[in-house]
Design a protein around this motif. Sequence first.
Motif, mmCIF file in Angstrom:
data_model
loop_
_atom_site.group_PDB
_atom_site.id
_atom_site.type_symbol
_atom_site.label_atom_id
_atom_site.label_comp_id
_atom_site.label_asym_id
_atom_site.label_seq_id
_atom_site.Cartn_x
_atom_site.Cartn_y
_atom_site.Cartn_z
ATOM 1 N N PRO A 245 35.472 20.490 -18.631
ATOM 2 C CA PRO A 245 35.175 19.393 -19.590
ATOM 3 C C PRO A 245 33.424 18.487 -18.983
ATOM 4 C CG PRO A 245 37.355 18.868 -18.657
ATOM 5 C CD PRO A 245 37.033 19.759 -17.711
ATOM 6 N N PHE B 106 46.254 21.012 -34.567
ATOM 7 C CA PHE B 106 46.742 19.890 -35.286
ATOM 8 C C PHE B 106 47.751 19.128 -36.244
ATOM 9 C CE2 PHE B 106 44.826 15.255 -36.081
ATOM 10 C CZ PHE B 106 45.922 14.195 -34.719
ATOM 11 N N SER C 163 40.849 28.328 -27.892
ATOM 12 C CA SER C 163 40.525 28.044 -28.740
ATOM 13 C C SER C 163 40.522 26.765 -29.345
ATOM 14 C CB SER C 163 39.855 29.375 -29.939
ATOM 15 O OG SER C 163 41.472 29.749 -30.575
ATOM 16 N N PHE C 164 42.094 26.440 -30.066
ATOM 17 C CA PHE C 164 42.536 25.156 -30.410
ATOM 18 C C PHE C 164 42.644 23.981 -29.023
ATOM 19 C CE2 PHE C 164 45.211 29.047 -32.202
ATOM 20 C CZ PHE C 164 44.756 28.831 -33.241
ATOM 21 N N ILE D 200 31.209 19.787 -33.353
ATOM 22 C CA ILE D 200 31.681 18.896 -32.137
ATOM 23 C C ILE D 200 30.102 19.945 -31.390
ATOM 24 C CG2 ILE D 200 32.882 19.952 -29.803
ATOM 25 C CD1 ILE D 200 33.842 17.491 -32.075
ATOM 26 N N TYR D 201 29.812 20.808 -32.029
ATOM 27 C CA TYR D 201 28.370 21.656 -30.704
ATOM 28 C C TYR D 201 27.535 21.699 -32.117
ATOM 29 C CZ TYR D 201 32.396 23.007 -27.516
ATOM 30 O OH TYR D 201 33.141 23.058 -26.568
ATOM 31 N N ILE E 231 26.469 19.906 -24.537
ATOM 32 C CA ILE E 231 26.415 20.030 -25.879
ATOM 33 C C ILE E 231 25.515 18.732 -25.133
ATOM 34 C CG2 ILE E 231 26.981 17.782 -27.176
ATOM 35 C CD1 ILE E 231 30.305 18.878 -27.085
ATOM 36 N N GLN F 126 37.801 24.323 -29.191
ATOM 37 C CA GLN F 126 36.736 23.507 -30.900
ATOM 38 C C GLN F 126 36.602 22.108 -30.761
ATOM 39 O OE1 GLN F 126 38.931 23.528 -34.538
ATOM 40 N NE2 GLN F 126 40.776 22.979 -33.560
ATOM 41 N N GLY G 172 34.278 25.434 -34.401
ATOM 42 C CA GLY G 172 33.957 24.576 -33.602
ATOM 43 C C GLY G 172 32.772 24.314 -32.863
ATOM 44 N N TYR G 173 31.793 26.374 -33.411
ATOM 45 C CA TYR G 173 30.284 26.372 -32.816
ATOM 46 C C TYR G 173 29.707 26.129 -34.075
ATOM 47 C CZ TYR G 173 32.859 26.643 -27.527
ATOM 48 O OH TYR G 173 33.273 27.028 -26.819
ATOM 49 N N ARG H 203 39.039 13.687 -40.772
ATOM 50 C CA ARG H 203 37.416 13.427 -40.722
ATOM 51 C C ARG H 203 36.732 14.850 -40.566
ATOM 52 N NH1 ARG H 203 37.928 9.223 -37.597
ATOM 53 N NH2 ARG H 203 37.348 10.550 -35.597
ATOM 54 N N VAL I 131 34.737 20.079 -37.161
ATOM 55 C CA VAL I 131 36.526 20.449 -37.129
ATOM 56 C C VAL I 131 37.019 19.307 -37.482
ATOM 57 C CG1 VAL I 131 36.267 21.919 -34.812
ATOM 58 C CG2 VAL I 131 36.350 18.801 -34.806
ATOM 59 N N ASN I 132 38.821 19.111 -38.233
ATOM 60 C CA ASN I 132 39.011 18.254 -38.244
ATOM 61 C C ASN I 132 39.366 17.535 -37.197
ATOM 62 O OD1 ASN I 132 41.133 16.665 -39.647
ATOM 63 N ND2 ASN I 132 41.138 18.175 -41.371
ATOM 64 N N LEU I 133 38.861 15.778 -37.800
ATOM 65 C CA LEU I 133 39.583 14.799 -36.650
ATOM 66 C C LEU I 133 40.031 13.947 -37.528
ATOM 67 C CD1 LEU I 133 36.269 14.433 -34.275
ATOM 68 C CD2 LEU I 133 38.401 16.357 -34.100
ATOM 69 N N TRP I 134 41.348 13.984 -37.553
ATOM 70 C CA TRP I 134 41.994 13.045 -38.545
ATOM 71 C C TRP I 134 41.920 12.916 -39.504
ATOM 72 C CZ3 TRP I 134 45.737 10.792 -34.950
ATOM 73 C CH2 TRP I 134 46.407 10.811 -34.309
ATOM 74 N N SER J 223 43.348 32.590 -38.234
ATOM 75 C CA SER J 223 42.797 31.422 -37.985
ATOM 76 C C SER J 223 42.593 30.716 -36.371
ATOM 77 C CB SER J 223 44.120 30.109 -37.833
ATOM 78 O OG SER J 223 45.394 30.563 -36.609
ATOM 79 N N THR J 224 42.948 31.998 -35.447
ATOM 80 C CA THR J 224 41.876 31.348 -33.636
ATOM 81 C C THR J 224 40.399 31.417 -34.368
ATOM 82 O OG1 THR J 224 44.259 32.833 -33.245
ATOM 83 C CG2 THR J 224 42.536 32.334 -31.797
ATOM 84 N N PRO K 112 34.833 18.659 -24.854
ATOM 85 C CA PRO K 112 35.292 18.144 -23.597
ATOM 86 C C PRO K 112 36.520 17.246 -23.196
ATOM 87 C CG PRO K 112 32.311 17.343 -23.342
ATOM 88 C CD PRO K 112 32.940 17.990 -25.385
ATOM 89 N N ALA L 14 39.029 28.573 -35.621
ATOM 90 C CA ALA L 14 39.102 27.304 -34.757
ATOM 91 C C ALA L 14 37.863 27.973 -34.146
ATOM 92 C CB ALA L 14 40.042 27.871 -33.701
ATOM 93 N N TYR L 15 37.351 29.096 -33.308
ATOM 94 C CA TYR L 15 36.142 29.206 -32.716
ATOM 95 C C TYR L 15 34.781 28.865 -33.614
ATOM 96 C CZ TYR L 15 37.968 31.988 -28.082
ATOM 97 O OH TYR L 15 38.968 31.725 -26.966
#
Lengths: 307, 307
Positions: free
Chosen positions: B82, A26, A75-76, B135-136, B89, A79, B121-122, B131, B126-129, B113-114, A82, B117-118
């Motif tokens: 999804p 991203f 994974s991308f 996630i999990y 979750i 992560q 996430g788990y 922030r 994760v970087n959301l915009w 990096s792959t 859903p 990413a896992y």
Amino acid sequence: MQAIDRLIAKIEEKNSCVCVGLDPRFERIPEEVKKPIKEKMGETLEGLAQVLINFNYGILEAVEPYAPVVKFQISFYEQYGPAGLKALIESCKISREMGFEIILDAKRNDISSTAKAYADGYLGKVNLWGREEFIYDLDSMTVNPYLGKDGLEPFIEVAQKYDKGVWVLLKTSNPSSGDLQDLTLASGEKVYERLALQLQELGTNWCGESGYSNLGMVVGATYPEAAARLRKMLPRTFFLIPGYGAQGAVAAELEHFFNPDGLGGIVNSSRGIIFARKKDGEDYKSAARRAVLKMKQKINTIRGGRT
Amino acid sequence: MQAIDRLIAKIEEKNSCVCVGLDPRFERIPEEVKKPIKEKMGETLEGLAQVLINFNYGILEAVEPYAPVVKFQISFYEQYGPAGLKALIESCKISREMGFEIILDAKRNDISSTAKAYADGYLGKVNLWGREEFIYDLDSMTVNPYLGKDGLEPFIEVAQKYDKGVWVLLKTSNPSSGDLQDLTLASGEKVYERLALQLQELGTNWCGESGYSNLGMVVGATYPEAAARLRKMLPRTFFLIPGYGAQGAVAAELEHFFNPDGLGGIVNSSRGIIFARKKDGEDYKSAARRAVLKMKQKINTIRGGRT
């Protein structure tokens, strides 16, 4: 048509054995893709997923003339939960409509009914209240062999039923792949060489009309000497070849991965194509198209003299 | 608190090292769970996901007094796309509120990096915009070692940052696990024995205050002789032990998996607990509670004399 024959037909049609890896990070996606979505959907997870879809769509349009195959590194997507899987499924749907062969790079591995659950989901159909339905409907997927034969058979069985393919990790492209894969056995073979024979046996009765097996194997571009040995051992096996470009391998090193018929391998590049543009403001699609054309040409020069 | 110390605290609190595997197979879930949802939501994917959540909730309530840990086999969720991940979750959130330690059985594996990413996430964020968000947010996850050290380090790094744990597959419970894992090396060791030493080195500087490492390993209950050797080699390693019950192992065979302190392992059972009821109409929750109590007691008799 069986998976491997379908793949070969697409390779011949585009005269290219380039696989484009759709591994969108991203933070590296151009602002011009993000901005309109941010304005419409805000800085949400759903907005982020839409950015991935739109970016992928741009790349798919750009590389379509020169790449018969795309590979999604799951994974991308997963992560992001859903929303990420929705982006993956939507991107796969677009890829299918544009005629790409679709590989899921998931490296899944488990046993019996658990492996079957993965295989049903990604390659076959799942049971929804008594109805059998496709959820992902991909053409093939990567699997990890550490659990042995009974961890691979459920994937093969489902793949056979739905004309899908399987790619088993054999000699991976990363620097530490030798920690386990290169250990020398009492017989003098390396672990990956023994595995190659085990896999060949599993795949030998699962060949397409082309004579190639639907059970492919992953062999890193970064290990050309291993590839040379494996190519001789496994003449009817297709290799999925990661490690080109960003991971350091160059076209000349790929010579040993191919058979004299110019077939036997597809070469993946992800970052080297999807993030090919050099500076802000440059069109990422044009840059990706130039990169994939260049890669196709370079690789064609070393496989059976096709240019 | 570090992941392994948190796990041990919960084991001591409930005097139990039973891990309940929440691997819901839709077709085996009782009609009384499905019916009200079917009436409200129809035979939809979302309805199916809600069935998984409600079933899990019933099991979690039933086993809470006797099980400190739950393990989610992700294939039974992600195969539904999804909607399946939403159910996962949501089920994890309920588990956390009820105080369970949560293991994700994902057997993920990839590089650089792959893999990150896992792991982000788990286990991490994760970087959301811009922030950083969970996630999990699970406590630990299983990973596959076939790619070597640089396929494991990204998981370990993220886990260290967020006080999470990692379980690496070592000797798996399935019949064919020996195809690769038992190959004899030139040195005379088996592949899994060499791997055990490699992993011990990776985990040795990552111990909790208990002295146990946050890098656990998966050793199948179905291979007690291997476990006896591994227990001696790896005194500070916790084993995640699948294969009890439905896969055939019995409590007496588990003796060698534990240290004299009664610690060093958690034993998973999935089908044997969540589908413990013998006939339609029987309450699945009571059957699960009886099954987990019985399992706890049986295993306690062989670990350090705790009953």
